[in-house]
Design an enzyme around this catalytic site. Structure first.
Site, PDB file in Angstrom:
ATOM      1  N   LYS A  89       0.811  -1.218   0.000  1.00 53.32           N
ATOM      2  CA  LYS A  89       0.000   0.000   0.000  1.00 53.32           C
ATOM      3  C   LYS A  89       0.846   1.271   0.000  1.00 53.32           C
ATOM      4  CE  LYS A  89      -4.210  -1.807   0.244  1.00 53.32           C
ATOM      5  NZ  LYS A  89      -5.150  -1.653  -0.896  1.00 53.32           N
ATOM      6  N   GLU A 111      -9.571   5.856   3.185  1.00 53.37           N
ATOM      7  CA  GLU A 111     -10.367   4.785   3.768  1.00 53.37           C
ATOM      8  C   GLU A 111      -9.421   3.624   4.021  1.00 53.37           C
ATOM      9  OE1 GLU A 111      -9.866   4.977   0.564  1.00 53.37           O
ATOM     10  OE2 GLU A 111      -9.328   2.894   0.186  1.00 53.37           O
ATOM     11  N   SER A 377       1.660  -9.717  -0.762  1.00 55.98           N
ATOM     12  CA  SER A 377       1.332  -8.291  -0.705  1.00 55.98           C
ATOM     13  C   SER A 377       1.583  -7.662   0.662  1.00 55.98           C
ATOM     14  CB  SER A 377      -0.126  -8.087  -1.108  1.00 55.98           C
ATOM     15  OG  SER A 377      -0.971  -8.880  -0.299  1.00 55.98           O
TER      16      SER A 377
END
Lengths: 393, 261
Positions: A89, A111, A377
């Site tokens: 991210k 969010e 990830s």
């Protein structure tokens, strides 16, 4: 066939900018400027430097030998879990905060589901000295407490989303409402490959570093830039689109996206969007989403907060419909077992999101000698409570 | 006859529109509420069809939408209820809601059933202008439905002109860029914005909404516009328990103020 966005903001039948007029000026400002900003040489230089010195890129492409042995293929893990803040991210958060700065924005909203994107956003806001407000579903706040604490330490305000299912979808609604009410000075850093155009494209470009590195890393390790299979988990789809991006035009590379089946696709407790969803509009774009016949969005379920989303990004909807990528799913149980297996075989505790991608290896059959890349990830630190409870550790 | 056109051409004084969510507080109250509103003196109506993720709405309309969905409201049921609309209500009626339920119902079906029920216009905040022009405007025109666009303080003049050219009912002017249910505070900025719009001499009537909740804000809005829309304040009244129908005349009278018809 083009797998990228066209000038109207569409990927085939999907995409667009289905937003109320209140959001139009902000989204339009972004649409007009994002390509110019991110293609600017000084932007690129600064972005690359931050990715290298702050995030710790390139993330390793790790040959998982014991996992390879078990499945009879050569399996590489793309180690996004080793990034600063523990997941992919951060790639997008850095890119977007730099865009926001260049647009003169002073306040950042985001969010978050699992909290990884919230942490990444809070991190870059601390780094750049910008105000940060993160919306997070009330339920997710409870199941991802360590990430909430991390965001607060960075100085972010974490606002619980108490409407609807109180998870990622509702956090996204609340963030959009905030943006409507703060139309001038605020940039909304969307964390997934969803939202109105140009968000899905912008997020994909920032995450495409994953596959860009993978190509040269594969070349170094195998002599060939491509793999036979590339796997990633999909909630909204940001790590998957980053992992697929530079392989999209290599049609011989099989792309596999793994959705969260929750308790099973037919159980009523699932987040397997491509199986259970239909075409429609959610969070500003036309895509595939889980909904009732009357067009009401259905509450999804997954043990993994990051995959607990009733839609997928529009580019994924296009890759699904055009069959460029195959969309499969893994249940809670399959993912948890795969997470434990990786821990035991390789000494790596994966995020439960990533465990979904790993779980699919179990269902593949290899002749031997195939090269497989799985996007790891994120790391599993944030999920320890869930692992502990699930396995009774 | 075009009811909207007729209203704005013949109305003396400001027009009052009331928004309410269909299916709230009770599934089958839609026409009772509409009829009571007309009798009480409302000039036109916006009937909301509920959606699970109403991003442009504040807490009051969010809750009413969720309750309406819990009560079982769907577009199919709403159109069944609206079959008798024109037996009971003569003022213009808009349908307001988000695009996804319309897509699932089918745009053509939606326009056909709305027209058949005697609906005059449609407000779909998250339907983009480009998609409307390319894909839906023909269908709207065929069924003589007005598409109502929103304008905010941040909407550029060029875009307002374009909206004016695509509109054929009225333009929905938001008092500020906000979700529904905030109170209107008329600062110098807001006043300048209202004046700026008024001085543009648009072809379409302008109606101000978002933040209009009482006589004072209604009066204020009407200095600059052809009418105003009250939403959240009325939805609150509907949620106030039994006897909400009986409270409607008083509510309308208070907003309009005495001496205004």
């Amino acid at each position: 066939m083009s797998y990228h966005v066209n000038e109207k903001g569409y990927y085939g039948d999907f995409g667009g900018a289905y937003i109320p007029e209140m959001l139009y000026p902000n989204v339009e400002e972004l649409r007009r400027n994002y390509l110019q900003i991110i293609n600017d040489e000084s932007f690129k230089k600064e972005f690359e430097l931050l990715l290298k010195d702050y995030v710790g890129r390139p993330s390793p492409l790790y040959h998982a030998r014991r996992l390879s042995e078990r499945y009879g293929a050569t399996i590489y893990l793309k180690r996004e879990d080793l990034n600063h803040t523990g997941a992919h991210k951060i790639n997008n958060a850095i890119g977007q905060i730099m865009v926001a700065e260049r647009l003169g924005k002073k306040r950042i909203i985001a969010e978050t589901g699992a909290g990884q994107h919230g942490v990444a956003t809070a991190t870059v806001c601390a780094l750049r000295g910008l105000e940060c407000v993160v919306y997070m579903g009330e339920i997710d706040i409870k199941r991802q407490a360590p990430n909430v604490a991390r965001m607060k330490m960075m100085g972010a305000t974490v606002v619980p989303a108490t409407s609807g299912s109180k998870t990622l979808k509702d956090a996204t609604n609340e963030a959009m409402r905030d943006w409507i009410n703060n139309p001038v000075d605020t940039h909304y850093i969307i964390g997934s490959a969803v939202g109105p155009h140009p968000y899905p494209d912008m997020v994909a470009r920032f995450q495409s570093i994953i596959s860009e590195e993978t190509r040269w890393q594969l070349k170094e390790k195998t002599g060939k830039e491509t793999a036979d299979y590339v796997l990633a988990c999909v909630g909204g789809g940001s790590n998957a689109i980053g992992m697929f991006y530079h392989f999209l035009d290599d049609e011989d590379v099989k792309l596999i996206a793994v959705e969260a089946a929750g308790l099973g696709v037919d159980s009523g407790e699932s987040a397997a969007t491509t199986v259970l969803g239909k075409e429609g509009v959610l969070h500003g774009s036309r895509s595939i989403l889980m909904q009732t016949p009357d067009g009401q969005v259905v509450e999804p379920y997954s043990i993994s907060a990051g995959l607990d989303y009733p839609g997928i990004g529009p580019q994924h909807a296009h890759l699904f419909k055009s069959k460029r990528a195959s969309y499969v799913s893994a249940t809670d149980d399959e993912a948890m077992q795969a997470g434990l297996l990786l821990t035991r075989l390789e000494g790596i505790i994966p995020a439960i999101e990533s465990s979904h991608a790993l779980a699919h290896l179990e269902k593949m059959s290899f002749k031997g000698g195939e090269t497989v890349v799985v996007c790891l990830s994120g790391r599993g630190d944030k999920d320890l409570d869930t692992y502990i409870r699930y396995f009774g550790l | 006859m075009n009811r909207l056109k007729h209203l704005f051409e013949h109305k003396k004084g400001p027009a009052l529109s009331i928004y309410f969510t269909a299916g709230y507080p009770e599934l089958n109250a839609t026409l009772d509420i509409a009829e009571a509103l007309e009798k009480a003196g409302a000039d036109f109506l916006e009937i909301g069809f509920p959606y699970s993720d109403p991003v442009a709405d504040g807490p009051v309309i969010q809750e009413s939408s969720q309750k309406a969905l819990d009560n079982g409201m769907t577009l199919e049921i709403l159109f069944k209820q609206l079959k008798d609309l024109r037996k009971r209500v003569t003022i213009p009626v808009m349908l307001m809601g988000y695009v996804n339920p319309v897509l699932q119902y089918g745009v053509e079906n939606f326009c056909r059933d709305a027209a058949k029920a005697g609906v005059d216009g449609v407000i779909v905040p998250d339907l983009p202008m480009y998609e409307y022009e390319e894909l839906y405007s023909e269908c709207f025109a065929k069924h003589q439905l007005s598409n109502i666009f929103l304008v905010t303080p941040q909407t550029s003049e060029e875009r307002i002109r374009k909206i004016d050219s695509l509109s054929n009912g009225f333009i929905y002017l938001l008092s500020s860029s906000s979700t529904t249910g905030k109170n209107l505070s008329v600062s110098q900025n807001v006043e300048d914005y209202f004046k700026r719009i008024k001085s543009m001499n648009l072809d379409n009537p302008v109606v101000i909404g978002f933040g209009i909740s009482d006589h004072e804000s209604f009066q204020k809005a009407n200095q600059y516009a052809n009418g105003a829309i009250v939403g959240s304040a009325f939805v609150k009244l509907l949620g106030s328990g039994d006897g909400y129908l009986e409270k409607i005349p008083e509510f309308i009278r208070k907003i309009k103020g005495s001496g205004v018809s």
